[in-house]
Design a protein around this motif. Structure first.
Motif, PDB file in Angstrom:
ATOM      1  N   CYS A 175       0.873  -1.235   0.088  1.00  0.00           N
ATOM      2  CA  CYS A 175       0.256  -0.050  -0.283  1.00  0.00           C
ATOM      3  C   CYS A 175       0.960   1.029  -0.028  1.00  0.00           C
ATOM      4  O   CYS A 175       0.854   2.406  -0.617  1.00  0.00           O
ATOM      5  CB  CYS A 175      -0.718   0.037   0.885  1.00  0.00           C
ATOM      6  N   ARG A 176       2.255   1.330   1.101  1.00  0.00           N
ATOM      7  CA  ARG A 176       2.496   1.836   0.868  1.00  0.00           C
ATOM      8  C   ARG A 176       3.550   2.805  -0.461  1.00  0.00           C
ATOM      9  O   ARG A 176       3.434   3.976  -1.214  1.00  0.00           O
ATOM     10  CB  ARG A 176       3.892   2.549   1.947  1.00  0.00           C
ATOM     11  N   THR A 177       4.006   1.527  -1.141  1.00  0.00           N
ATOM     12  CA  THR A 177       4.845   1.572  -2.461  1.00  0.00           C
ATOM     13  C   THR A 177       3.881   2.119  -3.572  1.00  0.00           C
ATOM     14  O   THR A 177       4.102   2.625  -4.462  1.00  0.00           O
ATOM     15  CB  THR A 177       5.191   0.229  -2.799  1.00  0.00           C
ATOM     16  N   THR A 178       2.463   1.938  -3.552  1.00  0.00           N
ATOM     17  CA  THR A 178       1.384   2.279  -4.314  1.00  0.00           C
ATOM     18  C   THR A 178       1.036   3.430  -4.891  1.00  0.00           C
ATOM     19  O   THR A 178       1.226   3.789  -5.185  1.00  0.00           O
ATOM     20  CB  THR A 178       0.602   1.150  -4.725  1.00  0.00           C
ATOM     21  N   ALA A 179       1.110   4.410  -3.699  1.00  0.00           N
ATOM     22  CA  ALA A 179       1.078   5.921  -3.018  1.00  0.00           C
ATOM     23  C   ALA A 179       1.628   5.938  -3.468  1.00  0.00           C
ATOM     24  O   ALA A 179       1.940   6.749  -4.248  1.00  0.00           O
ATOM     25  CB  ALA A 179       0.761   5.278  -1.343  1.00  0.00           C
ATOM     26  N   HIS A 180       2.979   5.515  -3.302  1.00  0.00           N
ATOM     27  CA  HIS A 180       4.219   5.878  -3.477  1.00  0.00           C
ATOM     28  C   HIS A 180       4.151   6.072  -5.340  1.00  0.00           C
ATOM     29  O   HIS A 180       4.771   7.247  -5.673  1.00  0.00           O
ATOM     30  CB  HIS A 180       5.561   5.469  -3.092  1.00  0.00           C
ATOM     31  N   THR A 181       4.374   5.473  -6.185  1.00  0.00           N
ATOM     32  CA  THR A 181       4.305   5.682  -7.476  1.00  0.00           C
ATOM     33  C   THR A 181       3.115   6.085  -7.343  1.00  0.00           C
ATOM     34  O   THR A 181       4.050   6.928  -8.630  1.00  0.00           O
ATOM     35  CB  THR A 181       4.056   4.084  -7.769  1.00  0.00           C
ATOM     36  N   MET A 182       2.115   6.330  -7.133  1.00  0.00           N
ATOM     37  CA  MET A 182       1.704   7.461  -8.032  1.00  0.00           C
ATOM     38  C   MET A 182       1.564   8.826  -8.121  1.00  0.00           C
ATOM     39  O   MET A 182       1.271   9.422  -8.688  1.00  0.00           O
ATOM     40  CB  MET A 182       0.003   7.742  -7.301  1.00  0.00           C
ATOM     41  N   LEU A 183       2.244   8.850  -6.567  1.00  0.00           N
ATOM     42  CA  LEU A 183       2.627  10.508  -5.923  1.00  0.00           C
ATOM     43  C   LEU A 183       3.560  10.766  -6.965  1.00  0.00           C
ATOM     44  O   LEU A 183       4.053  12.042  -7.211  1.00  0.00           O
ATOM     45  CB  LEU A 183       3.110  10.265  -4.226  1.00  0.00           C
ATOM     46  N   ILE A 184       4.587   9.899  -7.277  1.00  0.00           N
ATOM     47  CA  ILE A 184       6.046  10.506  -8.127  1.00  0.00           C
ATOM     48  C   ILE A 184       5.378  10.433  -9.601  1.00  0.00           C
ATOM     49  O   ILE A 184       6.329  10.508 -10.664  1.00  0.00           O
ATOM     50  CB  ILE A 184       7.179   9.595  -8.140  1.00  0.00           C
ATOM     51  N   GLY A 185       4.408   9.641  -9.742  1.00  0.00           N
ATOM     52  CA  GLY A 185       3.995   9.554 -11.983  1.00  0.00           C
ATOM     53  C   GLY A 185       4.274   8.691 -12.296  1.00  0.00           C
ATOM     54  O   GLY A 185       4.906   8.897 -13.256  1.00  0.00           O
ATOM     55  N   VAL A 186       4.649   7.409 -11.595  1.00  0.00           N
ATOM     56  CA  VAL A 186       4.792   6.201 -12.274  1.00  0.00           C
ATOM     57  C   VAL A 186       4.215   5.776 -13.433  1.00  0.00           C
ATOM     58  O   VAL A 186       3.062   5.894 -13.521  1.00  0.00           O
ATOM     59  CB  VAL A 186       5.954   5.233 -11.529  1.00  0.00           C
ATOM     60  N   ALA A 187       3.981   5.997 -14.732  1.00  0.00           N
ATOM     61  CA  ALA A 187       3.053   5.663 -15.958  1.00  0.00           C
ATOM     62  C   ALA A 187       2.401   4.588 -15.993  1.00  0.00           C
ATOM     63  O   ALA A 187       1.166   3.837 -16.304  1.00  0.00           O
ATOM     64  CB  ALA A 187       4.408   6.015 -17.248  1.00  0.00           C
ATOM     65  N   ILE A 188       3.699   3.041 -15.246  1.00  0.00           N
ATOM     66  CA  ILE A 188       2.814   1.349 -14.970  1.00  0.00           C
ATOM     67  C   ILE A 188       2.755   1.767 -13.660  1.00  0.00           C
ATOM     68  O   ILE A 188       2.429  -0.122 -13.442  1.00  0.00           O
ATOM     69  CB  ILE A 188       4.025   1.036 -15.353  1.00  0.00           C
ATOM     70  N   HIS A 189       1.893   2.671 -13.166  1.00  0.00           N
ATOM     71  CA  HIS A 189       1.197   2.717 -11.833  1.00  0.00           C
ATOM     72  C   HIS A 189       0.286   1.124 -11.693  1.00  0.00           C
ATOM     73  O   HIS A 189      -0.066   1.086 -10.484  1.00  0.00           O
ATOM     74  CB  HIS A 189       1.111   3.384 -11.130  1.00  0.00           C
ATOM     75  N   GLY A 190      -0.836   1.551 -12.584  1.00  0.00           N
ATOM     76  CA  GLY A 190      -1.728   0.415 -12.715  1.00  0.00           C
ATOM     77  C   GLY A 190      -1.708  -0.678 -12.925  1.00  0.00           C
ATOM     78  O   GLY A 190      -2.163  -1.815 -11.696  1.00  0.00           O
ATOM     79  N   ARG A 191      -0.331  -1.190 -12.887  1.00  0.00           N
ATOM     80  CA  ARG A 191       0.268  -2.634 -12.559  1.00  0.00           C
ATOM     81  C   ARG A 191       0.490  -2.913 -10.677  1.00  0.00           C
ATOM     82  O   ARG A 191       0.348  -4.070 -10.461  1.00  0.00           O
ATOM     83  CB  ARG A 191       1.794  -3.121 -13.324  1.00  0.00           C
ATOM     84  N   VAL A 192       1.313  -2.065 -10.506  1.00  0.00           N
ATOM     85  CA  VAL A 192       1.183  -2.004  -9.039  1.00  0.00           C
ATOM     86  C   VAL A 192      -0.080  -2.099  -8.136  1.00  0.00           C
ATOM     87  O   VAL A 192      -0.123  -2.740  -7.278  1.00  0.00           O
ATOM     88  CB  VAL A 192       2.407  -0.419  -8.021  1.00  0.00           C
ATOM     89  N   CYS A 193      -1.152  -0.916  -8.383  1.00  0.00           N
ATOM     90  CA  CYS A 193      -2.181  -0.466  -8.070  1.00  0.00           C
ATOM     91  C   CYS A 193      -2.779  -2.571  -8.170  1.00  0.00           C
ATOM     92  O   CYS A 193      -3.737  -3.200  -7.013  1.00  0.00           O
ATOM     93  CB  CYS A 193      -2.691   0.012  -8.693  1.00  0.00           C
ATOM     94  N   ALA A 194      -2.999  -3.032  -9.250  1.00  0.00           N
ATOM     95  CA  ALA A 194      -3.531  -4.116  -9.934  1.00  0.00           C
ATOM     96  C   ALA A 194      -2.433  -5.560  -7.877  1.00  0.00           C
ATOM     97  O   ALA A 194      -3.316  -6.133  -7.630  1.00  0.00           O
ATOM     98  CB  ALA A 194      -3.945  -5.081 -10.840  1.00  0.00           C
ATOM     99  N   ALA A 195      -1.621  -5.230  -7.990  1.00  0.00           N
ATOM    100  CA  ALA A 195      -0.772  -6.218  -7.161  1.00  0.00           C
ATOM    101  C   ALA A 195      -1.889  -5.984  -5.529  1.00  0.00           C
ATOM    102  O   ALA A 195      -1.706  -6.632  -5.097  1.00  0.00           O
ATOM    103  CB  ALA A 195       0.708  -7.000  -7.630  1.00  0.00           C
ATOM    104  N   CYS A 196      -1.492  -4.118  -5.849  1.00  0.00           N
ATOM    105  CA  CYS A 196      -1.991  -3.859  -4.541  1.00  0.00           C
ATOM    106  C   CYS A 196      -3.174  -4.486  -3.787  1.00  0.00           C
ATOM    107  O   CYS A 196      -3.948  -4.986  -3.231  1.00  0.00           O
ATOM    108  CB  CYS A 196      -2.147  -2.683  -4.334  1.00  0.00           C
ATOM    109  N   ALA A 197      -4.249  -4.460  -5.033  1.00  0.00           N
ATOM    110  CA  ALA A 197      -5.456  -4.846  -5.097  1.00  0.00           C
ATOM    111  C   ALA A 197      -5.477  -6.204  -4.180  1.00  0.00           C
ATOM    112  O   ALA A 197      -6.070  -7.003  -3.393  1.00  0.00           O
ATOM    113  CB  ALA A 197      -6.559  -4.729  -5.856  1.00  0.00           C
ATOM    114  N   ASP A 198      -4.789  -7.108  -5.569  1.00  0.00           N
ATOM    115  CA  ASP A 198      -4.868  -8.648  -4.915  1.00  0.00           C
ATOM    116  C   ASP A 198      -4.379  -9.287  -2.990  1.00  0.00           C
ATOM    117  O   ASP A 198      -5.303  -9.407  -2.666  1.00  0.00           O
ATOM    118  CB  ASP A 198      -4.161  -9.232  -5.521  1.00  0.00           C
ATOM    119  N   MET A 199      -2.904  -7.908  -2.836  1.00  0.00           N
ATOM    120  CA  MET A 199      -2.585  -7.953  -1.538  1.00  0.00           C
ATOM    121  C   MET A 199      -3.522  -7.612  -0.295  1.00  0.00           C
ATOM    122  O   MET A 199      -3.945  -8.478   0.432  1.00  0.00           O
ATOM    123  CB  MET A 199      -1.437  -7.461  -1.477  1.00  0.00           C
TER     124      MET A 199
END
Length: 109
Positions: A53-77
């Motif tokens: 969750c911390r990492t997912t927020a971080h990827t969105m906050l810094i504007g990583v273009a592929i944040h959607g992949r991290v979000c998908a993994a976060c949803a599963d977790m």
């Protein structure tokens, strides 16, 4: 449906809330409660959920273009963590935080 800035802000907020909730609940409730609350699988899942969750927020906050992949993994977790919390005394708030975060992340995935 494409994501909006409002969706992203909501997801960041849910991720940070879930991070905080999982970490605090694990360290302040589960360790005190003992028993099933500190069984390795459950406790590790809570720690992993907090971190993703911390990492997912971080990827969105810094504007990583592929944040959607991290979000998908976060949803599963988050879904797995919510299931692990289900039925354990004092874990309803953590379970709900995980479910809300999973829903927000699914919108971003």
């Amino acid at each position: 449906m494409p994501e909006t800035d409002e969706d992203m802000e909501a997801c960041i907020s849910q991720c940070l809330g879930c991070y905080r909730n999982c970490l605090q609940t694990a360290s302040q409730h589960c360790l005190e409660a003992g028993g099933k609350h500190i069984e390795p699988e459950h406790f590790r899942l809570m720690m992993a959920c907090a971190e993703i969750c911390r990492t997912t927020a971080h990827t969105m906050l810094i504007g990583v273009a592929i944040h959607g992949r991290v979000c998908a993994a976060c949803a599963d977790m988050c879904r797995a963590c919510a299931e692990s919390c289900t039925g354990l005394h004092g874990m309803a708030e953590c379970e709900e935080a995980c479910r809300r975060c999973a829903q927000a992340c699914e919108k971003m995935a």
